[in-house]
Design a protein around this motif. Structure first.
Motif, PDB file in Angstrom:
ATOM      1  N   PRO A 169       0.809  -1.190  -0.015  1.00  0.00           N
ATOM      2  CA  PRO A 169       0.042   0.010  -0.132  1.00  0.00           C
ATOM      3  C   PRO A 169       0.660   1.419   0.068  1.00  0.00           C
ATOM      4  CG  PRO A 169      -0.084  -0.955   2.043  1.00  0.00           C
ATOM      5  CD  PRO A 169       0.660  -2.113   1.216  1.00  0.00           C
ATOM      6  N   LYS A 170       2.042   1.281   0.563  1.00  0.00           N
ATOM      7  CA  LYS A 170       2.947   2.530   0.490  1.00  0.00           C
ATOM      8  C   LYS A 170       4.001   2.137  -0.355  1.00  0.00           C
ATOM      9  CE  LYS A 170       1.233   4.174   4.909  1.00  0.00           C
ATOM     10  NZ  LYS A 170       1.460   4.865   6.273  1.00  0.00           N
ATOM     11  N   ALA A 171       4.862   3.150  -0.960  1.00  0.00           N
ATOM     12  CA  ALA A 171       6.013   3.058  -1.767  1.00  0.00           C
ATOM     13  C   ALA A 171       7.229   3.738  -1.183  1.00  0.00           C
ATOM     14  CB  ALA A 171       5.377   3.498  -3.044  1.00  0.00           C
ATOM     15  N   GLU A 172       8.382   3.131  -1.334  1.00  0.00           N
ATOM     16  CA  GLU A 172       9.365   4.012  -1.009  1.00  0.00           C
ATOM     17  C   GLU A 172       9.973   4.934  -1.966  1.00  0.00           C
ATOM     18  OE1 GLU A 172      12.777   1.266  -0.001  1.00  0.00           O
ATOM     19  OE2 GLU A 172      11.388   0.268   1.378  1.00  0.00           O
ATOM     20  N   ASP A 173      10.780   5.718  -1.977  1.00  0.00           N
ATOM     21  CA  ASP A 173      11.216   6.834  -2.924  1.00  0.00           C
ATOM     22  C   ASP A 173      12.222   6.604  -3.967  1.00  0.00           C
ATOM     23  OD1 ASP A 173      10.779   9.513  -4.011  1.00  0.00           O
ATOM     24  OD2 ASP A 173      12.373  10.242  -2.698  1.00  0.00           O
ATOM     25  N   TYR A 174      11.704   5.527  -4.819  1.00  0.00           N
ATOM     26  CA  TYR A 174      12.699   5.114  -5.797  1.00  0.00           C
ATOM     27  C   TYR A 174      11.687   4.747  -7.232  1.00  0.00           C
ATOM     28  CZ  TYR A 174      12.214  -0.099  -4.631  1.00  0.00           C
ATOM     29  OH  TYR A 174      11.557  -1.043  -4.294  1.00  0.00           O
TER      30      TYR A 174
ATOM     31  N   GLY B 191       0.582  -3.266  -6.578  1.00  0.00           N
ATOM     32  CA  GLY B 191       0.171  -1.897  -6.500  1.00  0.00           C
ATOM     33  C   GLY B 191       1.097  -0.821  -7.015  1.00  0.00           C
ATOM     34  N   THR B 192       2.093  -1.187  -7.715  1.00  0.00           N
ATOM     35  CA  THR B 192       2.901  -0.327  -8.364  1.00  0.00           C
ATOM     36  C   THR B 192       2.366   0.284  -9.667  1.00  0.00           C
ATOM     37  OG1 THR B 192       4.822  -1.115  -6.992  1.00  0.00           O
ATOM     38  CG2 THR B 192       5.209   0.218  -9.014  1.00  0.00           C
ATOM     39  N   PRO B 193       2.096   1.873  -9.895  1.00  0.00           N
ATOM     40  CA  PRO B 193       1.545   2.211 -11.097  1.00  0.00           C
ATOM     41  C   PRO B 193       2.765   2.260 -12.271  1.00  0.00           C
ATOM     42  CG  PRO B 193       1.903   3.835  -9.644  1.00  0.00           C
ATOM     43  CD  PRO B 193       2.316   2.856  -8.663  1.00  0.00           C
TER      44      PRO B 193
ATOM     45  N   LYS C 122      -4.369   1.557 -17.435  1.00  0.00           N
ATOM     46  CA  LYS C 122      -5.611   2.508 -17.478  1.00  0.00           C
ATOM     47  C   LYS C 122      -5.035   4.026 -17.225  1.00  0.00           C
ATOM     48  CE  LYS C 122      -9.547   1.754 -15.982  1.00  0.00           C
ATOM     49  NZ  LYS C 122     -10.770   1.119 -14.812  1.00  0.00           N
ATOM     50  N   HIS C 123      -4.893   4.715 -18.323  1.00  0.00           N
ATOM     51  CA  HIS C 123      -4.165   6.033 -18.044  1.00  0.00           C
ATOM     52  C   HIS C 123      -4.509   6.825 -16.860  1.00  0.00           C
ATOM     53  CE1 HIS C 123      -1.928   9.206 -19.280  1.00  0.00           C
ATOM     54  NE2 HIS C 123      -2.988  10.156 -19.551  1.00  0.00           N
ATOM     55  N   GLU C 124      -3.851   7.341 -16.196  1.00  0.00           N
ATOM     56  CA  GLU C 124      -4.112   8.233 -15.134  1.00  0.00           C
ATOM     57  C   GLU C 124      -5.117   7.405 -13.920  1.00  0.00           C
ATOM     58  OE1 GLU C 124      -6.061  11.482 -16.724  1.00  0.00           O
ATOM     59  OE2 GLU C 124      -4.072  12.478 -17.105  1.00  0.00           O
ATOM     60  N   GLN C 125      -5.162   6.023 -14.118  1.00  0.00           N
ATOM     61  CA  GLN C 125      -5.798   5.365 -12.993  1.00  0.00           C
ATOM     62  C   GLN C 125      -4.834   4.291 -12.462  1.00  0.00           C
ATOM     63  OE1 GLN C 125      -9.845   4.226 -13.755  1.00  0.00           O
ATOM     64  NE2 GLN C 125      -9.904   5.325 -15.518  1.00  0.00           N
ATOM     65  N   THR C 126      -3.846   3.710 -13.534  1.00  0.00           N
ATOM     66  CA  THR C 126      -3.089   2.558 -12.950  1.00  0.00           C
ATOM     67  C   THR C 126      -1.824   2.937 -13.437  1.00  0.00           C
ATOM     68  OG1 THR C 126      -3.321   1.051 -14.884  1.00  0.00           O
ATOM     69  CG2 THR C 126      -4.790   0.821 -12.947  1.00  0.00           C
TER      70      THR C 126
ATOM     71  N   ARG D  20      -2.886   3.288  -5.383  1.00  0.00           N
ATOM     72  CA  ARG D  20      -2.238   1.808  -5.432  1.00  0.00           C
ATOM     73  C   ARG D  20      -3.169   0.481  -5.498  1.00  0.00           C
ATOM     74  NH1 ARG D  20       3.514   2.098  -4.959  1.00  0.00           N
ATOM     75  NH2 ARG D  20       3.672   0.296  -4.408  1.00  0.00           N
ATOM     76  N   GLN D  21      -4.357   0.966  -4.788  1.00  0.00           N
ATOM     77  CA  GLN D  21      -5.174  -0.353  -4.380  1.00  0.00           C
ATOM     78  C   GLN D  21      -6.071  -0.464  -5.833  1.00  0.00           C
ATOM     79  OE1 GLN D  21      -6.098  -2.561  -1.775  1.00  0.00           O
ATOM     80  NE2 GLN D  21      -6.656  -3.725  -3.561  1.00  0.00           N
ATOM     81  N   ASP D  22      -6.197   0.545  -6.769  1.00  0.00           N
ATOM     82  CA  ASP D  22      -6.551   0.520  -8.038  1.00  0.00           C
ATOM     83  C   ASP D  22      -6.046  -0.304  -9.034  1.00  0.00           C
ATOM     84  OD1 ASP D  22      -8.851   1.870  -7.183  1.00  0.00           O
ATOM     85  OD2 ASP D  22      -8.351   3.875  -7.973  1.00  0.00           O
TER      86      ASP D  22
END
Length: 336
Positions: free
Chosen positions: A165-170, A264-266, A280-284, A306-308
């Motif tokens: 659910p949460k990402a690191e800064d890379y 969960g990573t775009p 899905k542009h601007e959604q995933t 990220r859940q999307d």
């Protein structure tokens, strides 16, 4: 129903690291076994399956370079074709060469076309247009000269991918290091974004790596972590703020794109080939056309849920969906 699944013999099925065709063949075979289908997987001898394994070599030719690839391929394909009468259907995941046997056997052959290495292979597919059954892995990757039964998206075992659910800064680049896959472009995007980039994948083009990639690796902002197996893949993709996928060719599918979204990573990808079908542009994620557009997309990652990403990929690119789609095609071919 007795089904033979023909996998390549470059790598183990499923692969230890790289081997997208082998991975899909494995997911098909294991999914069919789970549905109660009698499956024989034709693959390397070190392959793993819950069905029956039939092999003519102990390891793949990419993992043991003492073997002659073409000889191994001929022995492998002929091994299945000489046993074709034992099966109700053959599912070919091994490109065009097995088709050259299809006129000599009575067992129907369904072929998943995992991409065209060259337009020069099309004549073989065309020869068997009327008697074979072709499946594309995206609507974008179709030849107007061929007849298709359906499009079935590659499916992944969703349980193998942990949602983060949460990402690191890379940022992450995950794939073979080659011009087609845009490793150098990913580096440029990261540098212009002033973001850290981790690069994972096999070096497929050593010259390209030396000239376009290695000079930028400082192990601080640009880091090459080598090729990554399933466990490392989960952690690397799952913790990334985004997967960079600035491809320079019309990619038929893009396994790492689906894998990233399952975590969960775009994904920020050049809008080529199948990318508009996967993202899905601007959604995933974001479909972009230039490096500058990709840099802008990096600054807009906070707009993506990220859940999307996970939900979309789970619905569209699961092994269960893929196997059910193929099973329906089997029934159609066999008039069941």
């Amino acid at each position: 129903m007795r089904v033979a699944v023909l996998s390549p013999v470059a790598w183990r099925t499923p692969p230890r690291h790289y081997g997208p065709w082998e991975q899909v063949a494995s997911n098909i075979a294991e999914g069919l076994v789970a549905k109660g289908v009698e499956v024989t997987l034709f693959a390397t001898g070190d392959s793993i399956t819950a069905g029956k394994l039939d092999a003519v070599c102990s390891t793949g030719y990419e993992e043991d370079r003492n073997q002659e690839a073409k000889v191994l391929e001929c022995l492998h394909i002929s091994n299945l074709m000489e046993k074709a009468g034992q099966f109700d259907l053959i599912h070919n995941n091994f490109d065009f060469l097995p088709l050259t046997y299809s006129g000599l056997i009575k067992t129907p052959v369904i072929t998943t076309i995992h991409g065209f290495s060259s337009q020069r292979i099309i004549p073989v597919y065309k020869k068997y247009n009327a008697t074979s059954h072709y499946v594309s892995i995206s609507n974008a990757d179709r030849s107007p000269e061929l007849n298709y039964l359906a499009t079935v998206y590659n499916g992944l075992n969703t349980s193998d991918f942990a949602f983060s659910p949460k990402a690191e800064d890379y940022l992450m680049y995950f794939g073979r290091i080659h011009h087609d896959k845009g490793t150098a472009e990913a580096i440029e995007i990261a540098l212009k974004s002033n973001r850290k980039l981790l690069i994972a994948g096999i070096i497929q083009d050593a010259g390209y790596y030396r000239e376009k990639v290695e000079p930028f690796i400082d192990n601080e902002q640009i880091v090459y972590v080598g090729h990554a197996g399933p466990e490392e893949r989960n952690a690397l993709l799952g913790k990334a703020a985004a997967l960079l996928h600035p491809i320079n060719f019309n990619e038929p599918f893009g396994m790492s794109v689906a894998e990233a979204m399952l975590c969960g990573t775009p994904v920020i990808a050049f809008s080529k080939g199948s990318m508009p079908e996967l993202i899905k542009h601007e959604q995933t994620g974001f479909l972009v056309n230039t490096i500058d557009e990709a840099v802008k997309a990096v600054s807009n990652l906070n707009t993506i849920n990220r859940q999307d990403c996970r939900n979309w990929a789970g619905d569209q690119f699961s092994s269960e969906k893929m196997v059910n789609d193929y099973y329906s095609l089997y029934e159609k071919i066999l008039n069941v």
